[in-house]
Design a protein around this motif. Structure first.
Motif, short mmCIF file in Angstrom:
data_model
loop_
_atom_site.label_atom_id
_atom_site.label_comp_id
_atom_site.label_asym_id
_atom_site.label_seq_id
_atom_site.Cartn_x
_atom_site.Cartn_y
_atom_site.Cartn_z
N ASP A 80 0.86 -1.18 0.00
CA ASP A 80 0.00 0.00 0.00
C ASP A 80 0.90 1.22 0.00
O ASP A 80 1.57 1.52 1.00
CB ASP A 80 -0.91 -0.01 1.23
CG ASP A 80 -1.85 1.17 1.25
OD1 ASP A 80 -1.95 1.87 0.23
OD2 ASP A 80 -2.48 1.39 2.29
N GLN A 82 0.22 4.31 0.12
CA GLN A 82 -0.17 5.38 1.01
C GLN A 82 0.49 5.21 2.37
O GLN A 82 1.08 6.13 2.92
CB GLN A 82 -1.71 5.42 1.15
CG GLN A 82 -2.24 6.53 2.04
CD GLN A 82 -2.09 7.90 1.42
OE1 GLN A 82 -2.21 8.05 0.20
NE2 GLN A 82 -1.78 8.90 2.24
N SER A 83 0.39 3.98 2.91
CA SER A 83 0.98 3.72 4.21
C SER A 83 2.37 3.09 4.10
O SER A 83 3.06 2.94 5.11
CB SER A 83 0.06 2.79 5.01
OG SER A 83 -0.09 1.53 4.33
N CYS A 86 2.73 -3.53 3.75
CA CYS A 86 2.15 -4.65 3.01
C CYS A 86 0.77 -4.98 3.57
O CYS A 86 0.58 -5.02 4.80
CB CYS A 86 3.04 -5.88 3.12
SG CYS A 86 4.65 -5.70 2.28
N GLN A 87 -0.19 -5.24 2.69
CA GLN A 87 -1.53 -5.60 3.07
C GLN A 87 -1.97 -6.81 2.27
O GLN A 87 -1.51 -7.04 1.15
CB GLN A 87 -2.50 -4.43 2.86
CG GLN A 87 -2.20 -3.22 3.72
CD GLN A 87 -3.25 -2.13 3.56
OE1 GLN A 87 -4.27 -2.33 2.89
NE2 GLN A 87 -3.02 -0.99 4.20
N SER A 247 2.24 -3.29 -6.34
CA SER A 247 1.39 -2.28 -5.69
C SER A 247 -0.08 -2.59 -5.84
O SER A 247 -0.92 -1.78 -5.44
CB SER A 247 1.70 -0.89 -6.28
OG SER A 247 1.47 -0.90 -7.68
N GLU A 248 -0.41 -3.73 -6.47
CA GLU A 248 -1.82 -4.08 -6.63
C GLU A 248 -1.96 -5.59 -6.68
O GLU A 248 -1.01 -6.31 -6.93
CB GLU A 248 -2.40 -3.44 -7.89
CG GLU A 248 -1.71 -3.89 -9.17
CD GLU A 248 -2.34 -3.27 -10.41
OE1 GLU A 248 -3.51 -2.86 -10.31
OE2 GLU A 248 -1.67 -3.23 -11.45
#
Length: 980
Positions: A80, A82-83, A86-87, A247-248
Motif C-alpha cells: 500500500d 499510502q501507508s 504490506c496488506q 502495488s496491486e
C-alpha cells in the motif's frame, strides 16, 4: 529603467500563475498515484506523488522517504503506497508478492512486444510483418510460417529472481528457444536456451534471473519441408519473481476463484460450476446445463447420442463369468431425458471368461496372477520348466478383460483444457480400443512401462549383439477422417520420440520394433481422429484397436513357454560357446561352418548360422560380419586386382544438393558413412540437436536433415535422423546381392574397370520398408581425383533413393583404385648417345591404379655408339664378301675341272650309255695336268662364250669342245674304225 521593466514582467507572470492555480482544485487521492524514485548508492529512495493527468489539480503531497530498496511483500500481499506497508489481497484477487503473473491471453498484456522477422537465408521479399505471437485466451500461439516470431518482455529486478512458464511444443519442424538479455544486451548463450519437445503434454520451464534489467525473449523459427504441416508453439502461465514489490493485486480470471483474503493464486472451479472474473465462489450450473472444470459459463446439455457411451467387459467374477457392459462417458454432459436422446443399452449376457494372458494363472477368485520365477503358463496354470530348459521371459497381452497393471490410458486435449475422462482406451475382451473423447482433436494415449531388459542365461552376452529386446503388436484402425496412430518409444512417457505413424484406415497388421538400449522403457500409442477442430464430435466412430502386444526379455516378466538350453556341469543353463548353435531339442551345441555368425535371437538349429557375405569376415564374438577394407578382384582377362580402402575407412560426411522450401529456404540431406573397418571401428553417427530430444543413431550409414546454420547459433543443425545400414552384407563387383540391387544405369561409367560395391542393411523396419532400409555404395576409381570424399547421389533420385528404402551412393576417389603392380607400367629405352643410354618407366594409359608399386626411377647405362658398329659392320662385310668371292671362285674352278674329266670319261666310254671306262689308276696320269692347263689357256673370251650359247648341244646335253693332242687322235681313230 530596464530593471524596472523586467521586475514588472516577473510580477505579471507570477500573478498570472497564481490566478491559474487558483482556478485548479486541490488534488484528491483519485487524481494522483505514488511512485518510488530510483535507488541511490545507499539503497534509499523517495516516494513521490505523480498526477494521473498533468495540469488537472494542485496541492500534491510532498515527497517522503520511501522504504528500502530491498523491501518486499510476501505472497498474497501487496504494498500500500499510502501507508508504505504490506496488506493482504482481498478475496477474489491474488498476488505473487515479489512477482507478476500472466495467465490471461485475451489480448497481449502490457509490457509484452511481438513482431516478425525474415529468416536468415530466406527471400528478402518475404513479408513477415504478420508472423507474430497471437493471444488465444488461455495461451498465446507462435507463428507457423517460415518467419521468425519474437515475443519479448522487459523487467527490472531489485533482487535475484526467477521466470517460469509452461509451453506445448510437439513439432520438430519448428525451432523454439528462450533466452535472456541483460542491460548490456548480452544474451545467455547456453544449451538450455533450446526447448525440448513436449510431445503430448505441457512442459514446464524455470530459470534464474539476475538482479537488474532483464529482457526475456521467446523466439520461434518455422521450417516447413515439403508435405509438412507445422504446428505452433503454445505458451501460458508466465510468472516472474524478484520485482521487490507489487502495488496491486490481480483479479481471478473467469473459471477460477479465491475464497480467502491473502491468496497467492486462484483455484479453478470444478465441473458443473462456473465463475466470472474476480469471483470469490464458484456457482452451480442449472440442471439442464453443464460446464467443464475451469469454465467461465455454463452450456446447455445436448441430447445423448451413441457417441456418449462406450462398451467394455467386466472383470471376471467369482464364478469365472464376464459380460458386455455399456457406460456413459464421464463426466456425463448429455441429457437422456429430452426428446431425441438415446438411453444406455442394456448389459449383455454373462459368459465364461477367456484364459489369463500367457505367464499368468487363474486364482480361486477368478483373478489372474503372474507365475513366479522358473515357472511358465499358457494362461491357466503354472508349471515348472523341465531340466535342460529355461523360461522365455517377457510380457504377452492378447486377452483384454482388465487393463494390465503396467499400462494406463489418458486423454490430452489439443485445446488445452484438462480432460476429466479417466479412460481413453477401454478393454473389450479380444482387443483394447479407443473411446470417444471430448473433441475429435483429442489425443487418446495408451502407455506401457517396463523396468528394463535382461538377456536369458542361454544367450551369449557381447557388445556386438544388438537385439536386447523386441516389442511386437497387432493393430487396426477404422476411420472416415484423416486419423493418425502414433507409436512412440523413450525413457519416459514425457520424453519419447515417434518411431512410426499410420494415417487413415489401416487393415489388421503386425509391427515389430527392435529395442537396443536399456533406457527405452516407455512405449505410447497415441490416436487422434482429426487435426481440424470442431465444437461438435463428427468422428467418434473412428477407432483404433490393439489386439496383442508382446515384448521380450523384460526384467520381472513372466514366461509363456520354455526352451531348450545348453547345460553346465551343475545342470544350469549356459550359452553355447561362440560360433556354436544348439541342435534342435537336444541341448547339445554344434559348431557352425567357417565364416558364419550366430543370429541375435535364440541360436537354435542350423539355420541360426548365417554365412558372411562375399569379402567379409566374422568378428570374434560370431555376431557380426566385418570388412577389413582389403579386396582382391579377378578380372575377365584373368588379372588379379588388389584393393585397399583403408584410407576411406574413417567416418565421412557429405550433403546432398540444396533443396528449397516453398518460401525459398534451403535445406540439405546429410549422410554419414563409415565404409569399413575391423572391430572397435568408429561408427557413423547422426543426431537430432534441433528439438532437444537427443535422438542419436549409429551404424555404417545414416541420414539426417540439415538446416542452414544461420537459423540457429550452431555450426550444424540436424533433425529427423534415421539409420540406413547397421550391418555389412558383402563387398563385390556384382550389381545384386541379397535382394539389394545397384543397377549400372544409376551411375553410368565409361571405364572398363568395374565398380566395387559395398552393400549394407538395417534391422529397423518401417511402414514403407517392411524389410528395413539398405544401402549400396559404389567405389569408383579416379586416379586424378585428389579429394577423398567426393560422394554423389543418382541424378534420377536426388535424395539418394528412388523407393525410400534402398539408398544409392557413388564414391569416386584415388583410393578406390586397385593397387599398382608391374603390369601397370612399361619401359622406354633411349638411343645410345655418346656412350650413354637411358631407360625410362611410364604408366600405362589410361592409368587405372593408385598406390601399390611405385614407378621405378630412370636407369642410366653405358653403351657403344652407332658409328663404331657401323664401321665394324662395313669392314666385316667387305672381308666376308672377299672371302665369299674367293671361295666361290675356287669351287667354280674345281667344278669346271670335274666337268672336263667327266666329258673325257664319256667320250672314252664309246658312247655306251650307263658305262664308263675303268680307270687304269687312281693317280693322275702323265699329261693330264698339262691338258688341264692347256684347256685353261685355250679358254674362250667372254664374248666368244656368249656366241657359244647359240650352238646346239649334243645329244648327251654337253657342249661340243674341240680337244687337242691325244684327244684329237683318239677321235680320229674312232672315226676310222667306223669307216672300215
Amino acid at each position: 529603467m530596464h530593471r524596472g521593466l523586467i521586475h514588472l514582467s516577473h510580477v505579471s507572470l507570477w500573478l498570472l500563475f497564481a490566478q491559474a492555480s487558483a482556478d485548479l482544485h486541490l488534488c484528491t487521492e483519485s487524481d494522483y498515484h505514488f511512485e518510488y524514485t530510483e535507488c541511490d548508492v545507499l539503497g534509499a529512495r523517495w516516494r513521490v506523488a505523480v498526477p494521473n493527468k498533468a495540469n488537472t489539480c494542485t496541492g500534491l503531497p510532498d515527497p517522503v522517504k520511501g522504504t528500502q530498496c530491498t523491501f518486499s511483500c510476501s505472497e498474497g500481499e501487496f504494498l500500500d503506497m499510502q501507508s508504505q506497508e504490506c496488506q493482504k489481497c482481498a478475496a477474489g484477487t491474488y498476488s505473487l508478492g515479489t512477482g507478476v503473473a500472466f495467465d490471461e491471453w485475451d489480448s497481449l498484456p502490457t509490457g509484452f512486444v511481438t513482431h516478425g522477422e525474415v529468416t536468415n537465408g530466406g527471400d528478402s521479399q518475404t513479408d513477415c510483418s504478420n508472423s507474430t505471437w497471437t493471444p488465444k485466451g488461455d495461451y498465446i500461439a507462435s507463428n507457423t510460417d517460415e518467419c521468425i516470431a519474437l515475443l519479448s518482455y522487459a523487467v527490472s529486478l531489485k533482487e535475484p529472481g526467477t521466470v517460469s512458464f509452461e509451453y506445448f511444443y510437439e513439432e520438430s519442424s519448428i525451432y523454439f528457444e528462450f533466452f535472456i538479455q541483460n542491460d548490456q544486451c548480452q544474451s545467455t548463450d547456453s544449451e538450455n536456451r533450446w526447448m525440448k519437445t513436449s510431445e503430448k503434454n505441457w512442459s514446464k520451464y524455470k530459470v534464474e534471473l539476475n538482479k537488474g534489467n532483464n529482457v526475456l525473449y521467446w523466439r520461434t523459427t518455422a521450417y516447413t519441408l515439403p508435405a509438412d504441416t507445422v504446428k505452433p508453439v503454445l505458451l501460458r502461465n508466465i510468472a516472474i519473481s524478484g520485482v521487490a514489490y507489487t502495488s496491486e493485486c490481480f483479479r481471478c480470471k473467469p473459471g477460477t476463484h479465491s475464497a480467502k483474503a491473502g491468496s497467492a493464486r486462484c483455484a479453478p472451479c470444478p465441473a458443473s460450476t462456473y465463475s466470472t472474473k474476480g469471483a470469490t465462489v464458484c456457482h452451480q450450473c442449472e440442471q439442464d446445463k453443464y460446464a467443464e472444470a475451469g469454465s467461465g459459463s455454463c452450456e446447455p446439455r445436448p441430447a445423448c447420442t451413441n457417441t456418449d457411451y462406450f462398451y467394455t467387459h467386466t472383470p471376471c467374477d467369482s464364478e469365472g463369468k464376464t459380460q458386455l457392459m455399456y457406460k456413459w462417458i464421464e463426466p456425463k454432459i448429455c441429457n437422456e431425458t429430452i426428446e431425441g436422446a438415446v438411453t444406455l443399452p442394456a448389459s449383455g449376457e454373462k459368459h465364461t471368461c477367456p484364459p489369463c494372458n500367457p505367464g499368468f494363472f487363474v486364482t480361486n477368485s477368478s483373478t489372474c496372477q503372474p507365475c513366479t520365477n522358473g515357472l511358465y503358463s499358457n494362461g491357466i496354470a503354472c508349471a515348472q520348466c523341465a531340466v535342460g530348459t529355461e523360461p522365455v521371459v517377457g510380457f504377452e497381452y492378447k486377452w483384454w478383460n482388465t487393463m494390465p497393471s503396467n499400462m494406463k490410458s489418458s486423454i490430452f486435449s489439443k485445446e488445452l483444457r484438462g480432460s476429466e475422462h479417466k479412460t481413453a482406451w477401454e478393454v473389450a475382451g479380444e482387443y483394447v480400443y479407443t473411446t470417444p473423447g471430448d473433441q475429435d482433436t483429442d489425443y487418446l494415449m495408451l502407455m506401457l512401462n517396463v523396468p528394463g531388459y535382461r538377456l536369458p542365461q542361454s544367450l551369449a552376452k557381447d557388445s556386438e549383439r544388438s537385439e536386447l529386446s523386441r516389442i511386437t503388436f497387432v493393430f487396426e484402425t477404422m476411420c472416415t477422417a484423416e486419423c493418425k496412430l502414433l507409436f512412440l518409444a523413450g525413457y519416459s512417457q514425457w520424453n519419447n520420440v515417434v518411431v512410426e505413424q499410420w494415417k487413415g484406415s489401416s487393415s489388421k497388421q503386425s509391427y515389430s520394433y527392435l529395442i537396443q538400449s536399456n533406457s527405452t522403457v516407455s512405449f505410447t500409442w497415441t490416436f487422434q481422429r482429426t487435426e481440424e477442430f470442431n465444437m461438435e464430435r463428427k468422428y467418434s466412430g473412428d477407432i483404433a484397436k490393439i489386439y496383442a502386444i508382446h515384448i521380450t526379455n523384460v526384467v520381472g516378466g513372466v514366461a509363456s513357454q520354455c526352451r531348450r538350453c545348453a547345460m553346465s556341469s551343475d545342470e544350469a543353463c549356459v550359452p553355447c560357446p561362440p560360433g556354436h548353435y544348439m541342435v534342435n531339442r537336444t541341448g547339445f551345441c554344434k559348431r557352425c561352418s567357417a565364416n558364419t555368425i550366430i543370429r541375435a535371437e535364440q541360436p537354435v538349429g542350423e539355420d541360426a548360422c548365417i554365412r558372411c557375405g562375399p569379402n567379409t569376415k566374422r568378428n570374434k564374438a560370431y555376431s557380426a560380419c566385418l570388412s577389413d577394407c582389403a579386396l582382391d578382384v579377378q578380372t575377365r582377362g584373368g588379372a588379379l586386382l588388389h584393393y585397399d580402402f583403408s584410407p576411406l575407412a574413417n567416418v565421412t560426411g557429405f550433403h546432398s544438393s540444396p533443396r528449397f522450401t516453398n518460401k525459398g529456404l534451403k535445406y540439405l540431406q546429410s549422410f554419414n558413412v563409415a565404409l569399413c573397418g575391423k572391430e572397435g571401428r568408429m561408427p557413423a553417427t547422426c543426431v537430432d540437436n534441433a528439438t532437444g530430444s537427443g535422438k542419436e543413431v549409429k551404424g555404417y550409414v545414416c541420414q539426417s536433415t540439415v538446416v542452414p546454420s544461420e537459423i540457429r547459433s550452431q555450426s550444424v543443425v540436424s533433425s529427423q535422423p534415421f539409420l540406413i545400414g547397421d550391418s555389412v552384407v558383402g563387398v563385390t563387383t556384382d550389381t545384386t546381392l541379397s535382394s539389394i540391387s545397384s543397377p549400372d544405369w544409376l551411375f553410368p561409367s565409361e571405364s572398363m574397370l568395374p565398380d566395387v560395391i559395398f552393400y549394407y542393411k538395417s534391422g529397423e523396419t518401417t511402414q514403407t520398408c517392411k524389410q528395413g532400409r539398405s544401402a549400396a555404395i559404389r567405389l569408383r576409381c579416379d586416379p586424378a581425383l585428389t579429394a577423398k570424399d567426393q560422394i554423389t547421389l543418382p541424378r534420377n533420385c536426388s535424395e539418394g533413393t528412388c523407393d525410400g528404402c534402398v539408398f544409392h551412393l557413388l564414391w569416386q576417389s584415388q583410393h578406390a583404385c586397385p593397387l599398382c603392380t608391374k603390369s601397370h607400367y612399361r619401359e622406354i629405352v633411349s638411343a645410345c648417345i655418346q656412350g650413354i643410354q637411358k631407360t625410362t618407366y611410364v604408366w600405362q594409359q589410361p592409368l587405372q591404379c593408385y598406390g601399390g608399386v611405385s614407378l621405378p626411377a630412370q636407369k642410366v647405362s653405358a653403351c657403344v655408339s652407332l658409328d663404331f658398329w657401323l664401321k665394324f659392320g662395313v669392314t666385316t662385310g667387305i672381308i666376308a664378301a672377299v672371302l665369299l668371292i674367293s671361295v666361290s671362285c675356287y669351287f667354280w674352278k674345281k667344278t669346271r675341272k670335274l666337268q672336263y674329266k667327266y666329258s673325257k670319261l664319256m667320250m672314252s666310254s664309246g658312247g655306251q650309255e650307263c658305262e664308263l671306262p675303268t680307270a687304269d689308276s687312281c693317280a693322275i696320269m702323265e699329261g693330264e695336268d698339262t691338258e688341264d692347263d692347256l684347256m685353261d689357256l685355250t679358254k674362250k673370251s667372254f664374248f666368244t662364250k656368249i656366241k657359244s650359247f647359240s650352238r646346239e648341244r649334243t645329244s648327251d646335253g654337253f657342249d661340243s669342245v674341240p680337244l687337242k693332242s691325244s684327244s684329237s687322235r683318239l677321235q680320229q681313230d674312232d672315226y676310222d674304225s667306223d669307216e672300215a
